[in-house]
Design a protein around this motif. Structure first.
Motif, mmCIF file in Angstrom:
data_model
loop_
_atom_site.group_PDB
_atom_site.id
_atom_site.type_symbol
_atom_site.label_atom_id
_atom_site.label_comp_id
_atom_site.label_asym_id
_atom_site.label_seq_id
_atom_site.Cartn_x
_atom_site.Cartn_y
_atom_site.Cartn_z
ATOM 1 N N ARG A 62 -4.715 20.423 -0.576
ATOM 2 C CA ARG A 62 -5.661 19.332 -0.798
ATOM 3 C C ARG A 62 -6.680 19.668 -1.885
ATOM 4 N N ALA A 63 -7.116 20.917 -1.955
ATOM 5 C CA ALA A 63 -8.101 21.292 -2.976
ATOM 6 C C ALA A 63 -7.522 21.096 -4.373
ATOM 7 N N ARG A 64 -6.278 21.502 -4.559
ATOM 8 C CA ARG A 64 -5.656 21.358 -5.867
ATOM 9 C C ARG A 64 -5.416 19.883 -6.195
ATOM 10 N N GLN A 65 -5.027 19.118 -5.194
ATOM 11 C CA GLN A 65 -4.798 17.693 -5.416
ATOM 12 C C GLN A 65 -6.107 16.966 -5.742
ATOM 13 N N ILE A 66 -7.164 17.301 -5.032
ATOM 14 C CA ILE A 66 -8.472 16.697 -5.296
ATOM 15 C C ILE A 66 -8.934 17.019 -6.715
ATOM 16 N N ARG A 67 -8.725 18.275 -7.134
ATOM 17 C CA ARG A 67 -9.125 18.678 -8.482
ATOM 18 C C ARG A 67 -8.405 17.830 -9.531
ATOM 19 N N ARG A 68 -7.110 17.615 -9.326
ATOM 20 C CA ARG A 68 -6.336 16.836 -10.300
ATOM 21 C C ARG A 68 -6.747 15.372 -10.302
ATOM 22 N N SER A 82 -13.830 -0.086 -9.180
ATOM 23 C CA SER A 82 -13.413 0.610 -10.395
ATOM 24 C C SER A 82 -12.014 1.212 -10.293
ATOM 25 N N HIS A 83 -11.562 1.524 -9.063
ATOM 26 C CA HIS A 83 -10.286 2.209 -8.880
ATOM 27 C C HIS A 83 -9.541 1.648 -7.671
ATOM 28 N N GLY A 134 -10.927 10.060 -12.654
ATOM 29 C CA GLY A 134 -12.119 9.244 -12.449
ATOM 30 C C GLY A 134 -12.478 8.985 -11.006
ATOM 31 N N LEU A 135 -11.794 9.613 -10.058
ATOM 32 C CA LEU A 135 -12.131 9.452 -8.638
ATOM 33 C C LEU A 135 -13.271 10.410 -8.313
ATOM 34 N N ASP A 136 -14.458 10.056 -8.795
ATOM 35 C CA ASP A 136 -15.617 10.932 -8.723
ATOM 36 C C ASP A 136 -16.781 10.226 -8.034
ATOM 37 N N ARG A 137 -17.982 10.742 -8.201
ATOM 38 C CA ARG A 137 -19.159 10.198 -7.520
ATOM 39 C C ARG A 137 -19.419 8.741 -7.875
ATOM 40 N N ASP A 138 -19.044 8.327 -9.064
ATOM 41 C CA ASP A 138 -19.361 6.981 -9.530
ATOM 42 C C ASP A 138 -18.281 5.956 -9.211
ATOM 43 N N CYS A 139 -17.157 6.390 -8.662
ATOM 44 C CA CYS A 139 -16.063 5.438 -8.458
ATOM 45 C C CYS A 139 -16.295 4.583 -7.219
ATOM 46 N N ILE A 140 -15.789 3.370 -7.272
ATOM 47 C CA ILE A 140 -15.723 2.477 -6.112
ATOM 48 C C ILE A 140 -14.247 2.183 -5.906
ATOM 49 N N ASN A 141 -13.689 2.715 -4.844
ATOM 50 C CA ASN A 141 -12.246 2.758 -4.614
ATOM 51 C C ASN A 141 -11.866 1.766 -3.517
ATOM 52 N N LEU A 142 -11.060 0.778 -3.857
ATOM 53 C CA LEU A 142 -10.602 -0.220 -2.891
ATOM 54 C C LEU A 142 -9.309 0.259 -2.249
ATOM 55 N N VAL A 143 -9.337 0.464 -0.927
ATOM 56 C CA VAL A 143 -8.239 1.101 -0.191
ATOM 57 C C VAL A 143 -7.517 0.043 0.637
ATOM 58 N N SER A 144 -6.255 -0.212 0.306
ATOM 59 C CA SER A 144 -5.512 -1.285 0.974
ATOM 60 C C SER A 144 -4.203 -0.817 1.576
ATOM 61 N N THR A 145 -3.940 0.500 1.539
ATOM 62 C CA THR A 145 -2.786 1.074 2.223
ATOM 63 C C THR A 145 -3.298 1.947 3.368
ATOM 64 N N PRO A 146 -2.490 2.182 4.412
ATOM 65 C CA PRO A 146 -2.990 2.845 5.622
ATOM 66 C C PRO A 146 -3.232 4.335 5.451
ATOM 67 N N LEU A 147 -4.184 4.852 6.235
ATOM 68 C CA LEU A 147 -4.593 6.248 6.121
ATOM 69 C C LEU A 147 -3.547 7.235 6.619
ATOM 70 N N TYR A 148 -2.521 6.771 7.324
ATOM 71 C CA TYR A 148 -1.490 7.718 7.750
ATOM 72 C C TYR A 148 -0.527 8.042 6.610
ATOM 73 N N SER A 149 -0.666 7.349 5.480
ATOM 74 C CA SER A 149 0.206 7.571 4.333
ATOM 75 C C SER A 149 -0.450 8.519 3.341
ATOM 76 N N ASN A 150 0.324 9.455 2.828
ATOM 77 C CA ASN A 150 -0.203 10.344 1.802
ATOM 78 C C ASN A 150 -0.593 9.572 0.547
ATOM 79 N N THR A 151 0.084 8.460 0.293
ATOM 80 C CA THR A 151 -0.297 7.570 -0.808
ATOM 81 C C THR A 151 -1.788 7.264 -0.749
ATOM 82 N N THR A 152 -2.276 6.948 0.426
ATOM 83 C CA THR A 152 -3.679 6.591 0.618
ATOM 84 C C THR A 152 -4.578 7.808 0.470
ATOM 85 N N LEU A 153 -4.207 8.900 1.117
ATOM 86 C CA LEU A 153 -5.059 10.085 1.112
ATOM 87 C C LEU A 153 -5.211 10.683 -0.282
ATOM 88 N N VAL A 154 -4.213 10.512 -1.136
ATOM 89 C CA VAL A 154 -4.287 11.044 -2.494
ATOM 90 C C VAL A 154 -5.510 10.500 -3.230
#
Length: 522
Positions: free
Chosen positions: A198-204, A262-263, A209-229
């Motif tokens: 997870r640390a390496r994935q978060i870094r990438r 924004s994302h 742009g998934l940083d302090r300033d981003c506003i991320n709209l999440v529409s897929t479920p949290l059990y999916s790695n797609t979402t957690l990425v």
């Protein structure tokens, strides 16, 4: 069995628990998340997560223990995830699409003693309650309701638990989460990610742009790695999440405009439905900086439409929940490569192998294998199945087998053709469904399509096209079949076309070809 490809020898770790305390101190009033019930600041989110961490410890959670959750996206579900990490536990988000029997198998398989369930999933809990082997009634907690056998919802369970805590110490090798693969028979495999993954994935992902300033709209479920990425780097960096409990194209557009999003990480079918909304062009989406797409290749025609009408760049991401393979396509930078999923990301490597495990040259089609900085520790309690996924290069390097067929071009861009198990072998010829699907999608009356292999006495198996037509389309099945076969090679020709009102999909939008094929192979 950790098989990470090393990036460097001096990695350090700031745990999620430590990071949360920092964010609560330095931006307590900044908006952390919005869901259907309201909003939480960072101070409020961290306080609730800390209370959950303290209560889990009081109930006997020890370092590395698993905590299972079954819920749609919500503030409490995010707080549960973060509280589990703060307490030193390993989060196991479960799919609400599973049957009660499969759900019980997963809960027992991950060895958890804690289960949190939302009201929407109450019926699933009833189906599997009698089969739960390790979770005592007092550790079955409702998110917004009281389960029949425990009489505790989350607020009852938390009671007057304090809102400050000392996060549990963790190492890069400690368990972070287990995600279960989709499976319709037996027990799905639990994919174990550690903090290094997870640390390496978060870094990438922070570089996107998934940083302090981003506003991320999440529409897929949290059990999916797609979402957690996308969710995890947003949280780690102190950005803002806007959570949808269930995807709806019009509601997505409304939320995006209202919250100046924004994302977003979306899957291909979501792009299709959003762009097809008749009111799409009236929404102000000018705040978008980047859209991400994953879970299946995004068709070039959809990329073209999104790039023309939707502000901000689009980046396609290809990888496995297991890790090991990571490619990315910057759509603005490479408009001539929209039929690919891009090139390997930093620290990643992709190769193509044949059925005998021999490496193939550029331009040849075979199974995609890869290695990267982020690679799972293995399938939980399944060492043999973990070993089966590995391919060793002539140099002795460990790669993960993807099960996907594809090829690399001269520029290093990867094209995905099909799942290896979905490849159609007709009369000795290999047929890739994606090639036939591209032809059918070129017809103006076709909205979506899936090509599958069905039994044939003459050829062993033969391709069948299952097609969703656009509203008002007048083309018949026979006319569409003739139109497509005129454009296909002799060995590729479709045996038939069948119209379907809707193709079956998983909750993250993948067409369920196994479900489509089953009636034909009984």
């Amino acid at each position: 069995m950790p098989v990470h490809a090393p990036l460097n020898d001096t990695e350090t770790l700031e745990s999620f628990g430590e990071r949360l305390q920092y964010l609560a101190r330095h931006q307590p009033r900044k908006l952390a998340l919005v869901d259907e019930q309201g909003s939480l600041t960072w101070g409020e989110l961290v306080a609730r997560s800390n209370r959950i961490a303290n209560r889990l410890r009081a109930a006997g959670l020890e370092a590395g223990d698993t905590v299972a959750g079954l819920s749609e996206n919500s503030a409490d579900y995010v707080a549960l995830f973060l509280g589990t990490l703060t307490a030193g536990g390993c989060m196991v988000p479960l799919s609400g699409m599973a049957s009660g029997e499969t759900l019980a198998l997963m809960i027992n398989d991950c060895d958890t003693r804690f289960l949190f369930v939302s009201r929407r999933n109450q019926a699933l809990l009833e189906q599997c309650r009698a089969q739960l082997q390790r979770v005592p009634p007092e550790n079955r907690i409702g998110l917004g309701f009281r389960p029949a056998d425990s009489d505790q919802d989350l607020d009852d369970w938390l009671a007057d638990t304090p809102a400050t805590t000392a996060p549990a110490p963790v190492t890069l090798d400690d368990a972070f989460n287990i995600i279960y693969s989709s499976g319709t028979t037996g027990t799905p495999k639990g994919i174990l990610h550690d903090y290094r993954f997870r640390a390496r994935q978060i870094r990438r992902m922070t570089t996107y742009g998934l940083d302090r300033d981003c506003i991320n709209l999440v529409s897929t479920p949290l059990y999916s790695n797609t979402t957690l990425v996308s969710v995890l780097p947003t949280l780690f960096n102190g950005g803002t999440l806007v959570l949808m409990a269930k995807f709806d194209a019009r509601r997505f557009l409304e939320l995006a405009e209202h919250h100046r999003v924004s994302h977003a990480m979306l899957v291909p079918v979501q792009y299709q439905r959003i762009l097809a909304d008749p009111e799409f062009d009236r929404f102000d989406l000018s705040s978008f900086q980047l859209k991400l797409s994953t879970s299946a290749p995004l068709r070039a025609a959809v990329i073209s439409d999104a790039m023309a009408r939707w502000p901000g760049n689009l980046r396609e991401v290809y990888g496995l929940t297991e890790g090991g393979i990571s490619t990315s396509l910057d759509c603005a930078a490479h408009p001539d490569k929209w039929d690919t999923v891009g090139r390997p990301t930093e620290g990643s490597e992709v190769r193509i192998i044949d059925d005998q495990g021999r490496e193939l040259p550029v331009g040849r089609t075979g199974e995609i294998v890869g290695r990267a900085g982020a690679m799972m520790r293995g399938y939980y309690n399944r060492e043999e199945q973990t070993r089966e996924m590995l391919w060793r290069s002539p140099e002795g390097l460990v790669f993960y087998r993807s099960g996907d067929m594809g090829r690399l071009d001269q520029d290093g861009f990867l094209t995905i053709l099909d799942r290896r198990k979905d490849m159609i072998i007709s009369g000795g010829f290999n047929i890739y469904a994606v090639d036939l699907e591209k032809i059918l999608l070129g017809h103006p009356d076709v909205a979506d399509v899936a090509v599958i292999g069905v039994p044939s006495e003459q050829w062993g198996e033969t391709p069948l096209g299952l097609v969703e037509m656009r509203p008002g389309a007048a083309t018949s099945e026979a006319e569409l079949l003739d139109w497509a076969n005129q454009r296909l090679g002799k060995a590729q020709r479709l045996s038939a076309i069948e119209f379907r009102e809707q193709l079956p999909r998983s909750t993250i939008g993948k067409v369920l070809k196994r479900e489509l094929k089953e009636p034909y192979w009984r």
